[in-house]
Design an enzyme around this catalytic site. Structure first.
Site, PDB file in Angstrom:
ATOM      1  N   GLU A 230       0.827  -1.209   0.000  1.00  0.00           N
ATOM      2  CA  GLU A 230       0.000   0.000   0.000  1.00  0.00           C
ATOM      3  C   GLU A 230       0.859   1.256   0.000  1.00  0.00           C
ATOM      4  O   GLU A 230       0.488   2.272  -0.611  1.00  0.00           O
ATOM      5  CB  GLU A 230      -0.940  -0.006   1.210  1.00  0.00           C
ATOM      6  CG  GLU A 230      -1.895  -1.185   1.260  1.00  0.00           C
ATOM      7  CD  GLU A 230      -2.713  -1.338  -0.014  1.00  0.00           C
ATOM      8  OE1 GLU A 230      -3.204  -0.314  -0.535  1.00  0.00           O
ATOM      9  OE2 GLU A 230      -2.859  -2.483  -0.502  1.00  0.00           O
ATOM     10  N   TYR A1119      41.545 -27.611  14.704  1.00  0.00           N
ATOM     11  CA  TYR A1119      42.588 -28.357  15.415  1.00  0.00           C
ATOM     12  C   TYR A1119      42.425 -29.849  15.140  1.00  0.00           C
ATOM     13  O   TYR A1119      42.220 -30.655  16.055  1.00  0.00           O
ATOM     14  CB  TYR A1119      42.497 -28.085  16.920  1.00  0.00           C
ATOM     15  CG  TYR A1119      42.774 -26.650  17.294  1.00  0.00           C
ATOM     16  CD1 TYR A1119      44.081 -26.199  17.484  1.00  0.00           C
ATOM     17  CD2 TYR A1119      41.724 -25.748  17.437  1.00  0.00           C
ATOM     18  CE1 TYR A1119      44.338 -24.876  17.830  1.00  0.00           C
ATOM     19  CE2 TYR A1119      41.965 -24.432  17.781  1.00  0.00           C
ATOM     20  CZ  TYR A1119      43.279 -23.994  17.971  1.00  0.00           C
ATOM     21  OH  TYR A1119      43.532 -22.685  18.310  1.00  0.00           O
ATOM     22  N   ALA A1126      40.552 -35.765  28.930  1.00  0.00           N
ATOM     23  CA  ALA A1126      40.045 -35.124  30.144  1.00  0.00           C
ATOM     24  C   ALA A1126      41.173 -34.968  31.140  1.00  0.00           C
ATOM     25  O   ALA A1126      41.942 -35.909  31.390  1.00  0.00           O
ATOM     26  CB  ALA A1126      38.919 -35.946  30.752  1.00  0.00           C
ATOM     27  N   ASN A1127      41.312 -33.803  31.687  1.00  0.00           N
ATOM     28  CA  ASN A1127      42.249 -33.533  32.773  1.00  0.00           C
ATOM     29  C   ASN A1127      41.401 -33.294  34.005  1.00  0.00           C
ATOM     30  O   ASN A1127      40.735 -32.260  34.105  1.00  0.00           O
ATOM     31  CB  ASN A1127      43.106 -32.312  32.454  1.00  0.00           C
ATOM     32  CG  ASN A1127      44.292 -32.192  33.372  1.00  0.00           C
ATOM     33  OD1 ASN A1127      44.262 -32.636  34.515  1.00  0.00           O
ATOM     34  ND2 ASN A1127      45.365 -31.588  32.857  1.00  0.00           N
ATOM     35  N   SER A1128      41.406 -34.263  34.900  1.00  0.00           N
ATOM     36  CA  SER A1128      40.391 -34.293  35.957  1.00  0.00           C
ATOM     37  C   SER A1128      39.037 -34.328  35.271  1.00  0.00           C
ATOM     38  O   SER A1128      38.799 -35.178  34.427  1.00  0.00           O
ATOM     39  CB  SER A1128      40.549 -33.093  36.892  1.00  0.00           C
ATOM     40  OG  SER A1128      39.605 -33.198  37.946  1.00  0.00           O
ATOM     41  N   ARG A1129      38.160 -33.395  35.546  1.00  0.00           N
ATOM     42  CA  ARG A1129      36.856 -33.386  34.868  1.00  0.00           C
ATOM     43  C   ARG A1129      36.745 -32.234  33.867  1.00  0.00           C
ATOM     44  O   ARG A1129      35.645 -31.821  33.492  1.00  0.00           O
ATOM     45  CB  ARG A1129      35.725 -33.295  35.888  1.00  0.00           C
ATOM     46  CG  ARG A1129      35.580 -34.558  36.699  1.00  0.00           C
ATOM     47  CD  ARG A1129      34.287 -34.575  37.467  1.00  0.00           C
ATOM     48  NE  ARG A1129      34.177 -35.782  38.272  1.00  0.00           N
ATOM     49  CZ  ARG A1129      33.150 -36.056  39.072  1.00  0.00           C
ATOM     50  NH1 ARG A1129      32.160 -35.191  39.161  1.00  0.00           N
ATOM     51  NH2 ARG A1129      33.118 -37.159  39.774  1.00  0.00           N
ATOM     52  N   ILE A1247      36.316 -23.150  20.766  1.00  0.00           N
ATOM     53  CA  ILE A1247      37.525 -23.743  21.345  1.00  0.00           C
ATOM     54  C   ILE A1247      38.562 -22.644  21.478  1.00  0.00           C
ATOM     55  O   ILE A1247      38.613 -21.696  20.677  1.00  0.00           O
ATOM     56  CB  ILE A1247      38.048 -24.917  20.475  1.00  0.00           C
ATOM     57  CG1 ILE A1247      39.042 -25.762  21.243  1.00  0.00           C
ATOM     58  CG2 ILE A1247      38.615 -24.415  19.155  1.00  0.00           C
ATOM     59  CD1 ILE A1247      39.381 -27.086  20.569  1.00  0.00           C
ATOM     60  N   THR A1249      42.451 -21.375  23.958  1.00  0.00           N
ATOM     61  CA  THR A1249      43.500 -21.698  24.915  1.00  0.00           C
ATOM     62  C   THR A1249      43.277 -20.913  26.207  1.00  0.00           C
ATOM     63  O   THR A1249      43.261 -19.674  26.183  1.00  0.00           O
ATOM     64  CB  THR A1249      44.879 -21.379  24.326  1.00  0.00           C
ATOM     65  OG1 THR A1249      45.021 -22.099  23.094  1.00  0.00           O
ATOM     66  CG2 THR A1249      45.988 -21.783  25.276  1.00  0.00           C
TER      67      THR A1249
END
EC number: 3.4.24.69
Length: 1291
Positions: A230, A1119, A1126-1129, A1247, A1249
């Site tokens: 319109e 990457y 896994a590093n620890s949890r 992801i 560092t």
């Protein structure tokens, strides 16, 4: 400066600037001035209903007042709350319009440009600021009276709707001498009556696209398109280029035709819509309107040069300022002398923008919304929605909101997909009907007694629009005088949006410094309109036409049970009967569940229906119509085809005209003769007359072609399109009845598995819509081919015959002219006769693209000549674990040895080079294919996946079609996939693609798409994943004898490679192998590549479907040399010991939240979570609560992904949403943080560092960590760090 859209509440007080009380003197519903709000600049909103009728009544009328559908509600906008909602809806739509450059430009022009202060009754030296089409009174209440305190000069006033709520309208003022300033260059105020929350709905059933793939093909318009359409009218009014309302194409009113009744398609509507529909207006008419507008603009420029005074005289001080505004608006040029003039190029630029750029068709593309492709589209019941709710309709996306997953395939506008779209109350609807009356003959009566009329009411909008032949302009065929002064007018080409609007910097508009003068005199009050009523019409028919057949297929309301019948009469007379044209379907449905096997019965019924609707009959692959849809005849009884017996046979005999209910014969009007003469008997003038005649002859041919195209578009295509719409309705009626029957049987079913199979039953019913979409693609293809065939085979030859006769007469007259002036033309006679003879030697070719810039029509024509599927001569497919040729040529396919067929998608087959995997597939093509001519140009395409390959392996042939050292083959030699054309043992040519054999794991095992095109007189090309890789010239291969046998087998090529042992088994997988009898171009190949990717399903790293409950290694595309650990949890990504091996790291399993447990494929938009098992302990991936740390600083809104011990509790922290992210180079996905209901996308997985917390300590060194970025993550959407791959553990 950018446009600012003002915000208001209806309760806001008058401020004498942006909120006023206005009296338009036009709204017969208004007993007093109405509250108005300035949206921006010269654009105002009055949230009240509007009428021009002398006796307005908002109630549903006792009789129809328009050939269009009507919706009536006297209570709409009756309260201040309603008015507040309406006001805010308009404001929101303007903000959405303003969100794109073209919309900003549209608002800018309407809000800053002004009508010329005057009209053709105004003295040429005067600006009249009190003209009735321009000035609106401002009033203030003083005591019990309203007193005028000034006036404003708006360009647009937007009001609530008129009596018919769903019929938006733009009106302007008519002058006392029955002329309109809006049509004569001056420009005028527009009043737009509209309702933003009530939307028309359409069907896209005639489009071969994916919108209907997962649901019904019915959608609502985006309300901004309704408003912007319109606003287009308002802009045409403002610039004084509006097309008169009497310029129309009327529908046929004869009872011979089934056509919409009393419908007039206005040229003004076609201009506002744009797109393909513009071709309904002949170029000659378009040129006429343009030239008329140019004349009016020249008159305006002349007035500007003469202005010396203003009315009232107090406004003399504004004359200079208004002159500058108008010079800018019209793009006039001020000469060095100070004279205002029209520059034709600037005028054409402006006119093209107003008529070709600002169109509904272009807006739909720019705002990325679904819309009708042509103006004449099938209309369905309107819908309403709360567009103020940002969860329903937002400024950036409209209804297609990404966070609700409604942006895919425009699902936000799809009536069956978006529950926010609610159909209006049918009790408030009003339709114009055609009443069909069929009087059958009682064959049982000795005297053939006529039975009573079998009546059927059909909505006017359900009938096709067939243009009246008298409205297809024929003045181009009139007798024409030809002399030395005759001119030929050439019509300009269309322009593109990119060339004009989008190249402008629309954000720099300048200040809105508009004038709102106060004027004391009263404007003229114009009389209202009288309401017009329409009566339903009755049309007698001598057989039960398609509308009766459609009615017989509808399932009656409130019927407890029903059966299918093959008798239409029985279905029409008995509400418990539904007509079907599939005999086996009727038998299976009516048999019901036998022996308690409900699911088997339901599967059989659905399979029977889908098998039937996907049927095609092929008469002759070389003919214009590649395949006939055999059930169209019994579905619609087109042209009483059911009485004729087999529809396919009737079609073969009669041709495409059998599909036309009206106008099967085409005739061209008599072509008026050229009268050739020269006023002065001089040599140069006679020669010029001859040249002009030859040019006019070319124009006559082109005009005739254009007339033919207009007739085809307005009278033929509309009928063919109507068949598509009817077949869409028919298939949905059939499917609706099947669904109802399944529900009835399921309700009665008492098996122990009743609850367990509930989701399967729903999936079965949903699959019907998918198959209907596939069937509609076949139907649309058939219908398009028929319509184009009618143009080229029924219309074009008759036009050319008439033109050839015209040519014979005209040529004789020119030769006679030369002979009768041979003395004057001495020395030129033979040359002129040769020129005439050469000119008339050939017909003027019909190039359809010279008569339209319609991309949709081009696609249809290109499909007619060069359709990709039509050119297939082999289509090797895995159907139900059997390899078959689906091209229609029925090649024989056999298997030897152990050929593994994949029973699930991608339905590939596997070949091995040795041992148990060794096998071969042999394809023997149809003897009817003439190979040598077919292969003058040909193409081959296929998907292939090859396991790990190294350069010192032997070479292998994998596909071979060579006989007696002549033919073609495909092989792998070293690190190349090679296609070879071979004429004999000593003459061959090859083209290759270097296959990645790097030591990195990413370099092998992926699916990729190969296309090789061959033009034996030109080039050989190879494409990978749709991208051109290499081109070579085909040389000296003129005698290739192509074999009809193609063998798929891995055979070692002698004397290649360093490894000679067969111990290294080579495997490969192939799917979708096609041969085309044409050289595909880049566009064809991209269409093919994209159509075979099935992009809604997420792929694993190799290109197979990603599956639930299957183990994968999860990798990040940035990457690929890292694996998940896994590093620890805390999840971290460590460097691989061997880049050539993905089999390292922890494995994840993707689990679904809900949905069809039988379909294991992961689809885009699925809500899911990830399981992981470490040392026999079960975990979930979850988003931690602490933000990440980088360089000893907290990183805002970035959270680590870690491990949580698996419990029965599925909370929001472990829930994600997945979307496919495939491209030419790899298969991947993006993962978003979501919640259980999938209603909130709060972040994206990436992801990076970081250091992370373990207990109370921070690790001193950084780790590569998966994270969730919340808040503003838009910048990450294009980053490959958010692209995740899933590598199957088993592969």
């Amino acid at each position: 400066m950018p446009i600012t859209i003002n915000n208001f509440n209806y309760s806001d007080p008058v401020d004498n600037k942006n909120i006023l009380y206005l009296d338009t003197h036009l709204n017969t519903l208004a007993n007093e001035p109405e509250k108005a709000f300035r949206i921006t600049g010269n654009i105002w909103v009055i949230p009240d209903r509007f009428s021009r009728n002398s006796n307005p009544n908002l109630n549903k009328p006792p009789r129809v007042t328009s050939p269009k559908s009507g919706y009536y509600d006297p209570n709409y906008l009756s309260t201040d709350s309603d008015k507040d909602t309406f006001l805010k809806e308009i404001i929101k739509l303007f903000k959405r319009i303003n969100s794109r450059e073209i919309g900003e430009e549209l608002i800018y022009r309407l809000s800053t440009d002004i009508p010329f202060p005057g009209n053709n009754n105004t003295p040429i030296n005067t600006f009249d600021f009190d003209v009735d089409f321009n000035s609106v009174d401002v009033k203030t209440r003083q005591g019990n009276n309203w007193v005028k305190t000034g006036s404003i000069n708006p360009s647009v006033i937007i009001t609530g709707p008129r009596e018919n709520i769903i019929d938006p309208e733009t009106s302007t003022f008519k002058l006392t001498n029955n002329t309109f300033a809006a049509q004569e260059g001056f420009g005028a105020l527009s009043i737009i009556s509209i309702s933003p929350r009530f939307m028309l709905t359409y069907s896209n059933a005639t489009n071969d696209v994916g919108e209907g793939r997962f649901s019904k093909s019915e959608f609502c318009m985006d309300p901004i398109l309704i408003l912007m359409h319109e606003l287009n009218h308002a802009m045409h009014n403002l610039y004084g280029i509006a097309i008169p309302n009497d310029q129309t194409i009327s529908s046929v009113t004869s009872n011979i035709f089934y056509s919409q009744y009393n419908v007039k398609l206005e040229y003004a509507e076609i201009y506002a819509f744009g797109g393909p529909t513009i071709d309904l207006i002949p170029k000659s008419a378009r040129k006429y309107f343009e030239e008329k507008a140019l004349d009016y603009y020249r008159s305006i420029a002349k007035r500007l040069n003469s202005i010396t005074t203003a009315n009232p005289s107090s406004f003399n001080k504004y004359i200079g300022e208004y002159k500058q505004k108008l010079i800018r608006k019209y793009r006039f040029v001020v000469e060095s002398s100070g004279e205002v003039t029209v520059n034709r190029n600037k005028f054409v630029e402006l006119y093209n923008e107003l008529t070709q750029i600002f169109t509904e068709f272009n807006y739909a593309k720019i705002y990325n919304v679904q819309n009708r492709k042509i103006y004449l589209s099938n209309v369905y019941t309107p819908v309403t929605a709360n567009i103020l709710d940002d969860n329903v309709y937002d400024i950036q996306n409209g209804f297609n909101i990404p966070k609700s997953n409604l942006n895919v395939l425009f699902m936000g506008q799809n009536l069956s997909r978006n529950p926010a779209l609610r159909k209006v109350n049918p009790e408030n609807m009003l339709y114009l009907f055609t009443k069909f009356c069929h009087k059958a003959i009682d064959g049982r009566s000795l005297y053939n007694k006529t039975l009573d009329c079998r009546e059927l009411l059909v909505k006017n909008t359900d009938l096709p629009f067939i243009g009246d032949i008298s409205d297809v302009k024929t003045d181009i065929f009139l007798r024409k005088d030809i002399n030395e002064e005759t001119e030929v007018i050439y019509y300009p080409d269309n322009v593109s949006v990119d060339q004009v609007i989008l190249s402008k910097n629309t954000s720099e508009h300048g200040q809105l410094d508009l004038l709102y003068p106060s004027i004391d005199s009263e404007s003229e009050i114009l009389p209202g309109e009288n309401q017009v009523f329409y009566d339903n019409r009755t049309q007698n028919v001598d057989y039960l036409n398609s509308y009766y057949y459609l009615e017989s297929q509808k399932l009656s309301d409130n019927v407890e049970d029903f059966t299918f019948t093959r008798s239409i009469e029985e279905a029409l007379d008995n509400s418990a009967k539904v007509y079907t044209y599939f005999p086996t379907l009727a038998n299976k449905v009516n048999a019901g569940v036998q022996g308690g096997l409900f699911l088997m019965w339901a599967n059989d019924v659905v399979e029977d229906f889908t098998t039937n609707i996907l049927r095609k009959d092929t008469l002759d692959k070389i003919s214009d119509v590649s395949a006939i849809i055999p059930y169209i005849g019994p579905a619609l009884n087109i042209s009483n085809s059911v009485r004729r017996g087999n529809f396919t046979e009737a079609f073969a005999v009669t041709g495409v005209t059998i599909l036309l209910e009206a106008f099967p014969e085409f005739t061209i009007p008599a072509l008026g003769a050229f009268v050739i003469y020269s006023k002065v008997q001089e040599r140069n003038e006679i020669i010029k007359t001859i040249d002009n005649c030859l040019e006019q002859r070319i124009k006559r041919w082109k005009d005739s072609y254009e007339w033919m195209m207009g007739t085809w578009l307005s009278r033929i295509i509309t009928q063919f399109n109507n068949i598509s719409y009817q077949m869409y309705d028919s298939l949905n009626y059939q499917a609706g009845a099947i669904k109802a029957k399944i529900d009835l049987e399921y309700k009665k079913y008492s098996g122990s598995d009743k609850e367990n199979i509930k989701s399967q039953v729903e999936n079965l019913k949903n699959s019907l819509d998918v198959k209907i979409s596939e069937a509609m693609n076949n139907i649309n293809k058939f219908i398009r081919e028929c319509s184009v065939t009618y143009l080229f085979k029924n219309m074009l030859p008759k036009v050319i015959d008439e033109l050839n006769e015209f040519d014979r007469n005209t040529k004789a007259k020119l030769i006679n002219l030369i002979d009768s002036h041979n003395i004057i033309l001495v020395g030129e006679v033979d040359k002129l006769k040769a020129k005439v003879n050469n000119s008339f030697q050939n017909t003027i070719p019909f190039n359809i693209f010279s008569y339209t810039n319609n991309s949709l029509l081009k696609d249809i024509i290109n499909e007619y000549f060069n359709n990709i599927n039509d050119s297939k001569i082999l289509s090797l497919q895995n159907r139900k674990n059997t390899l078959v040729d689906t091209s229609g040529y029925n090649a024989e396919v056999s298997e030897e040895g152990d050929v593994q067929l994949n029973p699930i998608f991608p339905f590939d087959f596997k070949l091995g080079s040795s041992g148990e995997d060794r096998g071969k597939v042999i394809v023997t093509q149809n003897e009817n294919i003439v190979y040598n001519s077919m292969y003058e140009s040909f193409s081959i395409s296929f998907w292939i996946r090859i396991n790990k390959w190294v350069s010192n392996l032997p070479g292998y042939t994998i596909i071979d079609s060579v006989k007696n050292n002549s033919g073609w083959s495909i092989g792998i030699i070293s690190n190349f996939l090679v296609f070879t054309l071979k004429q004999n043992e000593d003459s061959e040519q090859s083209i290759n693609f270097s296959y990645d054999i790097s030591n990195n794991a990413p370099g092998y095992n992926k699916w990729f798409f190969v296309t090789v095109t061959n033009n034996m007189m030109g080039n050989m090309k190879i494409y990978i994943n749709g991208k051109l890789i290499d081109t070579i010239k085909v040389k000296e291969l003129t005698g290739i004898n192509f074999s009809k046998t193609i063998t798929f087998e891995i055979n070692k090529i002698p004397d290649t490679g360093l490894i000679t042992s067969d111990s290294d088994n080579i495997n490969m997988w192939i799917r979708d192998f096609y041969i085309f009898a044409k050289e595909l171009d880049g566009k064809d190949i991209n269409i093919l590549f994209n159509s075979l990717q099935y992009t809604n399903v997420v792929k694993d790293y190799w290109g197979n479907d990603l599956r639930y409950n299957k183990e994968y290694y999860m990798v990040n595309i940035d990457y690929l040399n890292r694996y998940m650990y896994a590093n620890s949890r805390q999840i971290v990504f460590n460097t691989r010991r061997n880049n050539n091996d993905f089999n390292e790291g922890y494995k994840i399993i993707i689990k679904r939240i809900r949905g069809n447990t039988n379909d294991t494929r992961v689809r885009g938009g699925d809500i899911l979570y990830f399981d992981m098992t470490i040392n026999n302990k079960a975990y979930n991936l979850f988003m931690k609560n602490e933000t990440m740390y980088a360089d000893n600083h907290s990183t805002e809104d970035i959270y680590a992904i870690g491990l949580r011990e698996q419990t029965k509790d599925i909370n929001d922290n472990i829930i994600f949403q997945i979307q496919p992210m495939n491209n030419t180079y790899y298969y991947a996905s993006q993962i978003f943080k979501s919640n259980f209901n999938g209603e909130n996308i709060s972040g994206i997985c990436s992801i990076g560092t970081y250091r992370f917390r373990l207990g109370g300590d921070w690790y001193r060194h950084n780790y590569l960590v998966p994270t969730v970025k919340q808040g503003n993550y838009a910048s990450l959407l294009e980053s490959t760090s958010t692209h995740w791959g899933f590598v199957p553990v088993s592969e």
